[in-house]
Design an enzyme around this catalytic site. Structure first.
Site, short mmCIF file in Angstrom:
data_model
loop_
_atom_site.label_atom_id
_atom_site.label_comp_id
_atom_site.label_asym_id
_atom_site.label_seq_id
_atom_site.Cartn_x
_atom_site.Cartn_y
_atom_site.Cartn_z
N GLU A 89 0.66 -1.10 0.24
CA GLU A 89 -0.43 -0.03 0.06
C GLU A 89 0.61 1.08 0.32
OE1 GLU A 89 -2.48 -1.08 3.17
OE2 GLU A 89 -4.12 -1.56 1.84
N GLU A 120 7.72 -21.54 7.64
CA GLU A 120 7.88 -20.86 8.73
C GLU A 120 8.43 -21.65 9.85
OE1 GLU A 120 4.66 -21.69 12.15
OE2 GLU A 120 3.64 -20.22 10.54
#
Length: 309
Positions: A89, A120
């Site tokens: 963004e 992960e």
């Protein structure tokens, strides 16, 4: 191995079981909504308790980015997705280069929509991802992990320190390995979740709030705003083109025809157009003055219009 992992999870606040919620599935929908909303309402206070730590981290990040550094988020699962979201963004909001704020998620882009098993758990994968970016001492790495123990996030911060980068560890448990590994540890303790271990809930909300603070205020410090106006907005569609005109109007009070002329003369650059309208200079001189102030519009205006600044 699994017994050890279970023992670790048993110590985490974010994983704690809440007996008082053991029968929430029997509640009415309205009561469920009220219960969950009440849980979410506690998150801002948890963030507020860490504001001094967040502010210190922002000042350090802004200093590195002023010197040409990058902001890199690194996380797995929900935490990684939130980092990627915040990074993605920044270009349309603040006209940053896509390489200036980067979001890394364990397992790569595929992991945004599909779980990548085992990603992960790999600190080595984090080191490889950061190596591919050419991480250096002017950069900042923000490791994000609700548990504060995710190997990918901890590995990212640990590796980043070996490259001289600034490091921030954002977690939702106190005394986390992630915070301990980072220059700036931010531990927003939101407590056990409504659904046991579902850290996309309160922990995810807390992480999003902190990332909003980090990116937005860093960009303010970099001169990407003028007051509360997004003067570096990139007009990539009709909505943003309309917003650009409105921002110039709010900053200058100029009539529409003058705003249109200024934006045309400056190639649609909002800051340049504002400077043209408030100082009467031309586009080339506006560009020169903004270059001289590192893109800070207020600084470019101050010697000329003290009352405006």
């Amino acid at each position: 191995m699994y017994a050890e992992l279970r023992a670790q999870l048993d110590t985490l606040t974010t994983e704690a079981f809440r007996p008082e919620l053991a029968e929430i599935d029997r509640l009415s929908t309205l009561d469920l909504v009220r219960t969950m909303h009440a849980e979410d309402a506690t998150v801002p206070a948890a963030v507020a308790a860490r504001l001094p730590h967040i502010a210190d981290a922002i000042d350090a990040i802004a200093a590195r980015m002023t010197d040409g550094g990058r902001l890199v988020y690194a996380g797995a699962g929900t935490a990684g997705r939130l980092g990627v979201l915040d990074a993605s963004e920044c270009p349309p909001t603040f006209n940053t280069d896509p390489a200036q704020v980067v979001g890394l998620i364990a397992g790569g882009p595929t992991a945004l929509v599909t779980a990548v098993e085992g990603a992960e758990d790999s600190a080595e994968l984090a080191a490889a991802d950061l190596t591919a970016l050419g991480l250096g001492p002017r950069d900042t790495v923000v490791g994000i992990s609700a548990s504060g123990r995710t190997p990918y996030a901890v590995g990212a911060v640990t590796f980043a320190r070996t490259r001289g980068a600034l490091t921030v560890g954002l977690s939702c448990n106190a005394g986390s390995p992630l915070a301990a590994a980072a220059d700036h540890g931010i531990e927003v303790v939101v407590g056990p979740e409504l659904l046991t271990g579902s850290t996309r809930l309160k922990a995810g909300t807390a992480q999003k709030l902190v990332l909003n603070l980090i990116s937005t205020i860093t960009m303010i410090r970099l001169g990407k705003t003028y007051g509360n106006l997004m003067v570096d907005v990139r007009a990539s569609n009709e909505k943003l083109r309309a917003r650009s005109r409105r921002i110039v109007a709010l900053a200058t009070g100029a009539p529409d025809d003058e705003i249109e002329a200024a934006l045309t003369a400056t190639g649609g650059e909002v800051k340049h157009a504002i400077l043209v309208l408030l100082t009467g200079t031309d586009a080339a001189e506006a560009a020169r003055r903004l270059d001289a102030t590192g893109g800070h519009l207020r600084a470019a205006l101050t010697p000329l219009h003290p009352t405006t600044a």
